[in-house]
Design an enzyme around this catalytic site. Structure first.
Site, mmCIF file in Angstrom:
data_model
loop_
_atom_site.group_PDB
_atom_site.id
_atom_site.type_symbol
_atom_site.label_atom_id
_atom_site.label_comp_id
_atom_site.label_asym_id
_atom_site.label_seq_id
_atom_site.Cartn_x
_atom_site.Cartn_y
_atom_site.Cartn_z
ATOM 1 C CG ASP A 92 -1.850 1.189 1.239
ATOM 2 O OD1 ASP A 92 -2.879 1.109 0.567
ATOM 3 O OD2 ASP A 92 -1.501 2.194 1.900
ATOM 4 C CD GLU A 106 -4.648 4.128 -1.012
ATOM 5 O OE1 GLU A 106 -4.779 4.445 0.171
ATOM 6 O OE2 GLU A 106 -5.571 4.246 -1.860
ATOM 7 C CG ASN A 163 -4.775 11.508 -4.608
ATOM 8 O OD1 ASN A 163 -4.099 11.535 -5.630
ATOM 9 N ND2 ASN A 163 -5.411 10.410 -4.203
ATOM 10 C CG ASP A 168 -4.857 9.052 -11.573
ATOM 11 O OD1 ASP A 168 -5.177 8.469 -10.517
ATOM 12 O OD2 ASP A 168 -5.692 9.600 -12.322
#
Length: 622
Positions: free
Chosen positions: A497, A540, A505, A514
């Site tokens: 992760d 993620e 973000n 992304d």
């Protein structure tokens, strides 16, 4: 006396008649022997002039070994000076010439359409008293009639033999469909009938022939004008070249549909082809031309049948195959066996870029091979027309191509270039135009199957692949793990992760987020084997499954990925990893393996992130 003279002539005529009735053809030696017997000669020679009428050559004769030898060659003027209106010369003139003084009588025997022959004899003096002028003239006349009849019979016999040969060779021609057999029979037949001539077959096709035969290619820029004229107008031509002392005859090999070459016959310049020679050689050439035409039509029909079989076989196989690699491998095998290539390249176009398909020859991955791919791609971008080049180095001097022969055919769908196939060979002019047309047909038939296979694989990949990261999807990962647990001895799962991904973000925006996912996915693929499965678990979270890999190796892979992410991402991020393991003794399931890896991941997060944690069960087992 009159009765005696008549008796000699009658006896001479009867002896000549005996020669004519012999079962085997009589020779000039036989005739000379009869003359010697009738006239009691002990010294006799028959001379004939050459075609240029400059010398007289001894044709036949015999003489008393105790007398002086006769000359084999006498200047023409010496003998012509003897000639009289009566065609008979007696002792006086002969004794004055050192060449001829051993003879005491000469007869000039005219032959039709030819220079007179001269018969020189030494006969007893008593014979002069027994022979009148009328007897001598009768002797000349009967000798001339005999020689003329003998000549005409020899022509008839020669014609008979020639036409027997023509009949036999015609049967051989039409019983064979092999061009080499027909060409060889032309040469062998001519050598039997005219052994001193030289022969060459000038052929207009590009087939490979028996190297033992005298065959030359009828190239328009490398053949003499007379041969070319004979080929173009289909007529027999004769030419004499005094510089080389040769007479050359050119006879076209004509069929019903065209002329297939020219037969060249070479002999001495002073040889004169008579009507029978010309007629026979022309008939032989025409018969051979018809036989060649039939053989070629037969070979073309057989080749067309084989080509149709090939296309049909390829079409059936392509319709069966759904796998792109299987399709390409099958086409590679068919092209290699059918076209004798040294390099084969299959290229599909992906967003305007060339994608060399797996199975293509290794040369196309090197600088030299890429030259040919770029050349074909530029050409197709301009015209979309197939390429057939017999000699690249001749067309493009100075480029020093390793391969001279090239064929390339585009794969077009709805006027778009979808790809192309290219084949190469080092030798120039290696591929014939017929082979090129077959190659075109094969690729046109295969193009749809190739594009369909590619589309099918792309669709399958879309189903099992995450669009953003290009890692496998979760469902595909589950399926592969389930298969592995049923077939392998052991395996390791890594669940990872991205740490603080929400912060990324919020700080940089979702587009950068992304990009971070794409970077991490790329690093995963770079650090695992082709048999391992990298997948996007969700959000993620990502996963790596290592079939057949023990726990410690799996931990090393996890640490390698962790270090690569920390070092190579921009903006920099870290990951946390949980590792779980199974083997045959554990009676494991996919779900329990995920749960234990997830527990390890949770533990890694709680310990401060950016680290690898093995689940508790694995820790206890180890």
């Amino acid at each position: 006396m009159e009765k005696k003279e008549n008796h000699l002539i009658l006896y001479y005529k009867s002896r000549l008649l005996d020669l004519m009735n012999l079962e085997t053809a009589s020779s000039l030696d036989d005739w000379v022997a009869v003359v010697a017997e009738v006239l009691s000669a002990d010294h006799i020679v028959y001379y004939k002039p050459d075609s240029e009428n400059t010398k007289f050559y001894k044709i036949c004769g015999f003489y008393n070994p105790f007398r002086h030898d006769v000359e084999l060659v006498v200047p023409s003027g010496k003998i012509k000076a003897l000639k009289t209106a009566s065609q008979v010369v007696t002792n006086g003139k002969l004794q004055k010439d050192p060449y001829l003084k051993q003879f005491n009588i000469a007869f000039f025997i005219p032959e039709k359409n030819m220079e007179d022959g001269c018969l020189l004899l030494s006969i007893p003096n008593r014979m002069f008293g027994e022979l009148s002028d009328a007897d001598l003239q009768a002797f000349v006349r009967e000798s001339r009639n005999f020689l003329q009849l003998k000549y005409e019979l020899s022509v008839v016999e020669a014609d008979r033999k020639r036409y027997i040969e023509l009949f036999q060779v015609t049967g051989k021609f039409h019983s064979s469909m092999d061009t080499d057999t027909i060409l060889a029979e032309i040469i062998y037949t001519l050598k039997r009938l005219y052994p001193v001539f030289e022969y060459t077959l000038m052929l207009s096709d590009d087939y490979h022939h028996n190297l033992d035969l005298p065959i030359k290619s009828l190239q328009y820029d490398a053949v003499d004008e007379m041969a070319l004229e004979s080929y173009v107008n289909g007529q027999v031509h004769l030419a004499t070249v005094w510089r080389t002392n040769e007479t050359m005859l050119y006879a076209p090999l004509r069929g019903k549909q065209g002329v297939y070459g020219v037969l060249q016959v070479i002999t001495f310049a002073n040889y004169e082809f008579n009507r029978s020679d010309l007629e026979f050689i022309s008939l032989l050439a025409n018969t051979a031309g018809s036989a060649l035409e039939n053989a070629k039509l037969y070979q073309q029909s057989m080749q067309s049948i084989e080509e149709l079989r090939l296309i049909n076989s390829v079409s059936r196989q392509l319709n069966k195959s759904a796998n792109l690699k299987e399709t390409v491998d099958f086409l590679m095998e068919q092209i290699s066996s059918s076209f004798d290539t040294q390099a084969i390249g299959f290229v599909m176009m992906e967003n305007g870029k060339m994608d060399l398909l797996e199975g293509s020859s290794p040369i196309f991955e090197e600088k030299e091979g890429i030259r040919y791919l770029d050349f074909a791609n530029r050409s197709f971008a301009d015209t979309k027309e197939s390429l057939f080049i017999s000699n690249l180095n001749q067309r493009f001097p100075g480029r020093n191509y390793c391969f001279s022969s090239l064929m390339a055919v585009p794969i077009i769908q709805e006027d778009d270039l979808k790809g192309f196939c290219l084949v190469l060979h080092e030798a120039p002019y290696h591929f014939s135009f017929d082979r090129f047309k077959l190659f075109q047909s094969l690729i046109y038939q295969s193009g749809m199957a190739l594009t369909n296979s590619m589309l099918r694989e792309r669709l399958e990949k879309m189903v099992i692949t995450d669009h953003l990261t290009q890692l496998f999807a979760k469902n595909y990962l589950n399926s592969r793990m389930e298969t592995s647990i049923g077939e392998d001895e052991q395996g390791t799962l890594i669940l990872l992760d991205i740490d603080d991904f929400k912060k990324v973000n919020d700080t940089y925006g979702h587009q950068v987020g992304d990009e971070i996912l794409i970077q991490v996915a790329k690093l995963i693929k770079e650090n695992i084997r082709s048999t391992d499965i990298g997948a996007r678990w969700g959000g993620e979270e990502m996963a790596i499954y290592l079939p057949g890999v023990p726990l410690q190796t799996g931990v090393q892979v996890a640490k390698r990925v962790l270090a690569a992410v920390e070092k190579n991402t921009n903006p920099p991020v870290t990951i946390s990893c949980g590792v779980s393991y199974w083997n045959k003794e554990m009676n494991e399931t996919v779900e329990s393996l995920f749960n234990r890896a997830d527990a390890g991941l949770y533990h890694a997060k709680s310990l401060g992130k950016n680290q690898v944690v093995i689940s508790d069960m694995e820790m206890k087992a180890n």
